[in-house]
Design an enzyme around this catalytic site. Structure first.
Site, PDB file in Angstrom:
ATOM      1  N   ALA A  11       0.796  -1.220   0.000  1.00 19.00           N
ATOM      2  CA  ALA A  11       0.000   0.000   0.000  1.00 19.00           C
ATOM      3  C   ALA A  11       0.831   1.274   0.000  1.00 19.00           C
ATOM      4  O   ALA A  11       0.315   2.348  -0.307  1.00 19.00           O
ATOM      5  CB  ALA A  11      -0.941  -0.004   1.204  1.00 19.00           C
ATOM      6  N   SER A  13       4.530   1.068  -0.996  1.00 18.72           N
ATOM      7  CA  SER A  13       5.679   0.902  -1.883  1.00 18.72           C
ATOM      8  C   SER A  13       5.605  -0.443  -2.584  1.00 18.72           C
ATOM      9  O   SER A  13       4.837  -1.322  -2.193  1.00 18.72           O
ATOM     10  CB  SER A  13       6.995   1.015  -1.097  1.00 18.72           C
ATOM     11  OG  SER A  13       7.139  -0.066  -0.200  1.00 18.72           O
ATOM     12  N   ALA A  79      -5.187  -7.065  -0.880  1.00 19.65           N
ATOM     13  CA  ALA A  79      -6.457  -7.696  -1.274  1.00 19.65           C
ATOM     14  C   ALA A  79      -7.551  -6.661  -1.545  1.00 19.65           C
ATOM     15  O   ALA A  79      -7.313  -5.460  -1.529  1.00 19.65           O
ATOM     16  CB  ALA A  79      -6.904  -8.647  -0.175  1.00 19.65           C
ATOM     17  N   HIS A 236      -2.553 -12.669  -3.264  1.00 15.37           N
ATOM     18  CA  HIS A 236      -2.830 -11.923  -2.036  1.00 15.37           C
ATOM     19  C   HIS A 236      -1.512 -11.879  -1.260  1.00 15.37           C
ATOM     20  O   HIS A 236      -0.945 -12.919  -0.923  1.00 15.37           O
ATOM     21  CB  HIS A 236      -3.910 -12.651  -1.252  1.00 15.37           C
ATOM     22  CG  HIS A 236      -4.389 -11.940  -0.013  1.00 15.37           C
ATOM     23  ND1 HIS A 236      -3.592 -11.106   0.754  1.00 15.37           N
ATOM     24  CD2 HIS A 236      -5.599 -11.946   0.601  1.00 15.37           C
ATOM     25  CE1 HIS A 236      -4.281 -10.641   1.771  1.00 15.37           C
ATOM     26  NE2 HIS A 236      -5.508 -11.129   1.694  1.00 15.37           N
ATOM     27  N   ASP A 237      -1.007 -10.686  -0.996  1.00 15.51           N
ATOM     28  CA  ASP A 237       0.334 -10.574  -0.419  1.00 15.51           C
ATOM     29  C   ASP A 237       0.476 -11.321   0.899  1.00 15.51           C
ATOM     30  O   ASP A 237       1.535 -11.898   1.182  1.00 15.51           O
ATOM     31  CB  ASP A 237       0.766  -9.108  -0.276  1.00 15.51           C
ATOM     32  CG  ASP A 237      -0.233  -8.239   0.476  1.00 15.51           C
ATOM     33  OD1 ASP A 237      -1.233  -8.752   1.018  1.00 15.51           O
ATOM     34  OD2 ASP A 237      -0.023  -7.005   0.501  1.00 15.51           O
ATOM     35  N   THR A 238      -0.579 -11.359   1.700  1.00 12.34           N
ATOM     36  CA  THR A 238      -0.480 -12.099   2.962  1.00 12.34           C
ATOM     37  C   THR A 238      -0.358 -13.597   2.720  1.00 12.34           C
ATOM     38  O   THR A 238       0.372 -14.297   3.418  1.00 12.34           O
ATOM     39  CB  THR A 238      -1.704 -11.823   3.861  1.00 12.34           C
ATOM     40  OG1 THR A 238      -1.889 -10.418   3.985  1.00 12.34           O
ATOM     41  CG2 THR A 238      -1.508 -12.416   5.245  1.00 12.34           C
ATOM     42  N   ASN A 295      -7.570  -9.699  10.878  1.00 11.31           N
ATOM     43  CA  ASN A 295      -6.982  -8.514  10.265  1.00 11.31           C
ATOM     44  C   ASN A 295      -6.912  -7.419  11.325  1.00 11.31           C
ATOM     45  O   ASN A 295      -7.942  -6.953  11.810  1.00 11.31           O
ATOM     46  CB  ASN A 295      -7.884  -8.051   9.128  1.00 11.31           C
ATOM     47  CG  ASN A 295      -7.130  -7.673   7.889  1.00 11.31           C
ATOM     48  OD1 ASN A 295      -5.914  -7.818   7.831  1.00 11.31           O
ATOM     49  ND2 ASN A 295      -7.828  -7.191   6.892  1.00 11.31           N
ATOM     50  N   GLU A 303       3.206   4.704  10.215  1.00  8.52           N
ATOM     51  CA  GLU A 303       3.463   5.324   8.919  1.00  8.52           C
ATOM     52  C   GLU A 303       2.781   6.686   8.828  1.00  8.52           C
ATOM     53  O   GLU A 303       3.374   7.669   8.351  1.00  8.52           O
ATOM     54  CB  GLU A 303       2.944   4.411   7.799  1.00  8.52           C
ATOM     55  CG  GLU A 303       3.712   3.108   7.635  1.00  8.52           C
ATOM     56  CD  GLU A 303       3.003   2.127   6.715  1.00  8.52           C
ATOM     57  OE1 GLU A 303       2.058   2.545   6.017  1.00  8.52           O
ATOM     58  OE2 GLU A 303       3.391   0.943   6.702  1.00  8.52           O
ATOM     59  N   GLY A 402       8.087  -6.796   6.879  1.00  9.16           N
ATOM     60  CA  GLY A 402       8.859  -5.623   7.284  1.00  9.16           C
ATOM     61  C   GLY A 402       8.799  -5.321   8.762  1.00  9.16           C
ATOM     62  O   GLY A 402       9.782  -4.866   9.358  1.00  9.16           O
TER      63      GLY A 402
END
Length: 473
Positions: A11, A13, A79, A236-238, A295, A303, A402
């Protein structure tokens, strides 16, 4: 040895990572990194999807400049977000972001058509105001012509894969986040779609991770100077990140980044009333498994605080400053909707503390400590809920992504939960993306072998309760 290319877009980078197996070690190389920010367009907060595709092409061209021709490429993103295409495969919609307020009130309208209990029983997906189902209903309510014209529904990685190949499919792990997929059949649930009055023709075939979509479109081969196979990772990145949990044992994971995704991997979904009331979700994973998780608002809060302070402090600065205020005890409920996209995160945190008669944080270190303590408090509650629902106790927590670099947060987590906390790998999502590509082309035999490779390749840090700490490989 073949090179594989993972495009991992988050979201804030994105990055293009090159991966290669050397014996039983995975060698990673960052080829290209780029920013990803919301833009305000046509009355909505959107993603600049065309710019993102140009960044992907820039990453591929950098491989060309290095004299490297990757064999495969796969893309993962967050997602729930999507685009609609017309009969000429042209965009009808902008890539409107999940943080856009268009979904305000939509969940309530959908639940007046389909009960909460029925929707959860069919899909097993937790209730969040920005889920795709509520975004689509917002389109139906606010821009009905878009749905009338639509011929294809593609989630963002699906669309980016389409731009590479010309092939339109819906990848399984990301499709499950829509709250429109039947948790048992692992396909679109036509009863839900029909009840919402959405044309079923727009939903394409759902394909599993490891599917080889094909090769690049001819004009891209000419532009890059080489061809590649495009392979569906867990888009889905997760789902990609969870593949990188370096353990075959029963453990809790936290995929820690903008969001904190906390849960376990199951062979079967859990759609009980208890799971629904605790707002757990059953998202798709590799090999048809389920990611039973919650979630949780994650480092998005830090951030935003960093942005509010004009990027004057680094993430390391916030950790150090938070350590300087051990007596500051105020907490916020991190999943309060007010923290989803406030005008000013610092002021929102201060207002919450003021409204709940707590000490108001002023110094950046106090604000950071409030966020870290609040996250750990939520993590501890989630551990307790998981152990209650599953009827067993876990000894370890694996933090990947990260956020695994946040030593203060990891130590607080170990102290609070009284469990051993393992941190790493940092580039979990890109690693999971690459491993699925390598599984698809036979470079790796199975997922257990993949986890062995991760253990051999990346440093893990172990945090023990009561401030004991050591490093290991």
């Amino acid at each position: 040895m073949k090179y594989c290319l993972a495009v991992d877009i988050g979201a804030s980078s994105g990055k293009v990572m090159l991966g290669q197996l050397n014996s039983d070690r995975l060698l990673l190389r960052e080829i290209h990194r780029f920013d990803n920010q919301l833009i305000y367009k046509n009355g909505h907060y959107c993603w600049d999807i065309q710019s993102l595709f140009q960044e992907i092409k820039t990453g591929v061209k950098k491989c060309q400049q290095l004299g490297i021709s990757p064999s495969t490429i796969g893309i993962d993103t967050w997602a729930v977000d999507f685009v609609l295409l017309d009969e000429n495969d042209q965009l009808i919609t902008d890539a409107i972001a999940y943080r856009d307020p268009r979904t305000d009130g939509m969940m309530e309208k959908v639940l007046s058509i389909i009960s909460k209990e029925k929707l959860y029983g069919i899909t097993g997906i937790q209730f969040q105001k920005f889920n795709t189902i509520y975004q689509l209903y917002a389109v139906k309510e606010q821009d009905p012509e878009w749905l009338k014209r639509a011929q294809h529904f593609l989630m963002l990685p699906d669309y980016l894969h389409y731009l590479l190949t010309g092939v339109k499919v819906n990848e399984y792990t990301n499709a499950t986040s829509t709250q429109l997929v039947n948790v048992l059949s692992q396909n679109w649930d036509h009863e839900i779609i029909s009840k919402l009055g959405i044309n079923q023709r727009i939903f394409g075939e759902i394909k599993q991770p490891q599917t080889i979509l094909g090769t690049l479109q001819k004009e891209l081969v000419k532009e890059f100077g080489f061809d590649m196979e495009v392979i569906l990772p867990a888009s889905h990145d997760t789902a990609s990140a969870v593949i990188s949990v370096p353990s075959t044992e029963d453990t809790i994971y936290i995929s820690s980044g903008t969001w904190s995704l906390m849960g376990v991997v199951n062979d079967l979904p859990i759609c009980s009333t208890e799971a629904m009331e605790m707002n757990f979700t059953n998202e798709g994973g590799i090999n048809g498994q389920y990611r039973f998780l919650k979630n949780i608002m994650g480092l998005w809060m830090i951030e935003e605080v960093r942005r509010n302070f004009g990027h004057a402090y680094s993430y390391t600065d916030f950790m150090k400053m938070a350590s300087q205020f051990p007596d500051f005890q105020s907490l916020v409920h991190v999943d309060d909707p007010r923290f989803l996209k406030p005008e000013n995160m610092v002021e929102e945190i201060q207002a919450y503390c003021r409204e709940t008669n707590q000490q108001v944080p002023i110094h950046p270190g106090e604000i950071a400590k409030c966020i870290y303590d609040s996250l750990v408090d939520c993590y501890e509650n989630t551990v307790n809920e998981l152990e209650t629902i599953l009827g067993r106790e876990f000894k370890t927590i694996h933090v990947i992504g990260g956020g695994s670099q946040n030593h203060l947060l990891n130590q607080k987590l170990a102290d609070k939960t009284r469990k051993e906390v393992y941190a790493g790998p940092i580039e979990a999502t890109a690693i999971g993306n690459l491993l699925v590509q390598m599984l698809a082309i036979g470079e790796i035999d199975d997922v257990n072998k993949a986890k062995h490779i991760i253990k051999n390749s990346f440093e893990l840090k172990t945090y023990f309760p009561a401030k004991e700490f050591k490093e290991e490989r």
